[in-house]
Write an enzyme that holds these catalytic residues in place. Structure first.
Site, PDB file in Angstrom:
ATOM      1  N   HIS A 158      -9.823   2.326   0.789  1.00  0.00           N
ATOM      2  CA  HIS A 158      -8.374   2.095   0.670  1.00  0.00           C
ATOM      3  C   HIS A 158      -8.066   1.493  -0.695  1.00  0.00           C
ATOM      4  CE1 HIS A 158      -4.312   1.308   1.370  1.00  0.00           C
ATOM      5  NE2 HIS A 158      -4.366   0.435   2.351  1.00  0.00           N
ATOM      6  N   GLU A 196       0.239   4.675  13.983  1.00  0.00           N
ATOM      7  CA  GLU A 196       0.533   5.865  13.179  1.00  0.00           C
ATOM      8  C   GLU A 196       0.295   7.132  13.995  1.00  0.00           C
ATOM      9  OE1 GLU A 196      -0.459   8.064   8.933  1.00  0.00           O
ATOM     10  OE2 GLU A 196      -1.847   6.531   9.678  1.00  0.00           O
ATOM     11  N   LYS A 225      -9.102   8.158   3.665  1.00  0.00           N
ATOM     12  CA  LYS A 225      -9.641   6.814   3.393  1.00  0.00           C
ATOM     13  C   LYS A 225     -11.014   6.624   4.013  1.00  0.00           C
ATOM     14  CE  LYS A 225      -5.208   4.404   2.812  1.00  0.00           C
ATOM     15  NZ  LYS A 225      -4.311   5.539   3.097  1.00  0.00           N
ATOM     16  N   CYS A 233       0.798  -1.222   0.000  1.00  0.00           N
ATOM     17  CA  CYS A 233       0.000   0.000   0.000  1.00  0.00           C
ATOM     18  C   CYS A 233       0.834   1.276   0.000  1.00  0.00           C
ATOM     19  CB  CYS A 233      -0.960  -0.019   1.179  1.00  0.00           C
ATOM     20  SG  CYS A 233      -2.043  -1.469   1.165  1.00  0.00           S
ATOM     21  N   HIS A 278      -2.173   7.802   6.745  1.00  0.00           N
ATOM     22  CA  HIS A 278      -2.471   6.513   6.115  1.00  0.00           C
ATOM     23  C   HIS A 278      -3.772   5.969   6.694  1.00  0.00           C
ATOM     24  CE1 HIS A 278      -1.711   2.747   4.074  1.00  0.00           C
ATOM     25  NE2 HIS A 278      -1.821   2.081   5.215  1.00  0.00           N
ATOM     26  N   PHE A 333       2.018  -3.646   3.846  1.00  0.00           N
ATOM     27  CA  PHE A 333       2.390  -4.962   4.362  1.00  0.00           C
ATOM     28  C   PHE A 333       3.847  -5.253   4.015  1.00  0.00           C
ATOM     29  CE2 PHE A 333      -2.105  -7.099   4.286  1.00  0.00           C
ATOM     30  CZ  PHE A 333      -2.507  -6.259   5.307  1.00  0.00           C
TER      31      PHE A 333
END
Length: 412
Positions: free
Chosen positions: A339, A314, A334, A163, A303, A400
């Site tokens: 996403h 985060e 998002k 991502c 994010h 990831f």
């Protein structure tokens, strides 16, 4: 060191099939989440996603583009067409080796791969594969097709950092122009993950929201009741150009790509570092690369996918860098778009640029009760857009594998 600016933008996303429509829906906080229609989701834990509406590829692509390109490549080509036209550069007046493509994707031709394997199994394992099966599934094919279609013969490759893919693509594009290896690079990201295998796989990871009763309220970053992200699809494309070249041809300049950085969490295959150590260093390094202080950043597009662990780590990282700053607004787009995996960084960079040019920060929607584990000092834009001058903006993406990618844009 050469300066790098943005002279063109294009988007096809669940919230809009062009920049104007996309920005209008984002700044007004209109969720794109809805029941899945691409396949029957009856037996899935998650039965909704942020899908592109009114998709009509023949309006922008020729027959060969559609025939040779998986859906993710088609999205990339459509957004690229918008961005290239918006930029207005004329390849015939340049060396084709001065224009390149650096693109990002997390899953590539996932839909084609799924469809072809299912058909193979369904025909008693008779190998009647489409002759375009392999090229359509390759993750680098969107980059290749953009280059082929427009005759761009410079640097051409694809970044794959889950991502964070679009942000790493933009960082590489920025650096190639800085190094004098290109005058213009078409960059961004694309993914088309609204498929049975993708939704099923992310359900197995317990990564997706299962709020099937009200999809538009499902993505709620930083909220105490968040339960996972909303899958999205689409592409975002930005034309990055060497500043003097853009100025010489009288190009419209949206903003400058001032800096970027990457780090790794080196922690877990899917989870972010609980204290946000990798994210902290990426944000600090991006600021340093941009030659900016933390006080210069007015908007940070987080994010923040609406997952229990990711949002918390985060937020800790942002707070570690910025503290209780009242100059910084944090928002999680998002919550509105869903996403878009490898395309997320590209559309979020576009949102960051628009925040600079429009003096407005989009809201974080659906968040009603902030998780007490989120640092109280963060100034999160909740519910409504914020009208404020933004001189510089930061965009975070994490993937990831522990990939952290951060890009900083500023006014020229």
């Amino acid at each position: 060191m050469k300066r790098v600016v943005i002279t063109g933008m294009g988007v096809i996303a669940p919230n809009g099939n062009n920049i104007a429509e996309f920005w209008d829906n984002v700044i007004n906080g209109r969720s794109a989440a809805r029941d899945i229609t691409r396949f029957n989701p009856e037996h899935f834990k998650t039965r909704f996603a942020s899908q592109i509406s009114n998709y009509n590829p023949v309006a922008d692509l020729d027959r060969n583009d559609i025939k040779r390109g998986d859906l993710y490549s088609q999205y990339a080509l459509i957004a690229a067409k918008q961005a290239i036209e918006d930029s207005g550069f004329d390849i015939s007046t340049m060396s084709p080796f001065d224009v390149g493509v650096i693109f990002g994707s997390a899953q590539g031709g996932f839909e084609t791969f799924e469809q072809q394997v299912v058909e193979y199994a369904g025909t008693g394992h008779h190998p009647h594969f489409n002759p375009f099966f392999i090229p359509k599934t390759l993750i680098n094919m969107a980059s290749g097709l953009i280059s082929i279609k427009y005759g761009f013969m410079g640097v051409n490759f694809t970044t794959v950092t889950a991502c964070a893919s679009a942000n790493t693509a933009m960082m590489d594009a920025m650096n190639y122009i800085r190094w004098g290896k290109a005058k213009i690079i078409v960059t961004g990201g694309s993914d088309a993950p609204v498929t049975e295998a993708s939704i099923g796989g992310y359900n197995a990871l317990k990564a997706l929201s299962t709020r099937n009763d009200d999809p538009t309220k499902a993505s709620r970053p930083f909220d105490i009741d968040r339960d996972g992200f909303v899958m999205g699809e689409g592409a975002g494309v930005l034309v990055l150009e060497e500043y003097e070249h853009a100025k010489a041809r009288g190009a419209h300049i949206y903003a400058e790509v001032a800096g970027a950085a990457m780090t790794s969490d080196a922690y877990h295959i899917t989870a972010t570092h609980p204290e946000g150590l990798g994210a902290i260093q990426a944000m600090k390094s991006a600021l340093e690369d941009a030659g900016l202080n933390k006080e210069d950043i007015g908007f940070l597009n987080a994010h923040a996918t609406s997952t229990p662990v990711g949002d918390q780590s985060e937020a800790k990282g942002i707070h570690a860098v910025y503290g209780d700053s009242k100059k910084l607004f944090v928002s999680a787009s998002k919550s509105i778009t869903g996403h878009l995996l490898g395309a997320a960084g590209a559309i979020e960079a576009i949102i960051a640029v628009k925040s600079i040019t429009e003096s407005a920060i989009p809201p974080t929607i659906n968040t009603t009760t902030i998780d007490p584990n989120i640092p109280a000092g963060l100034q999160i834009a909740i519910g409504d857009a914020v009208e404020v001058e933004v001189n510089a903006a930061m965009s975070n993406t994490f993937g990831f594998g522990g990939h952290n990618g951060v890009v900083v844009m500023k006014k020229v």
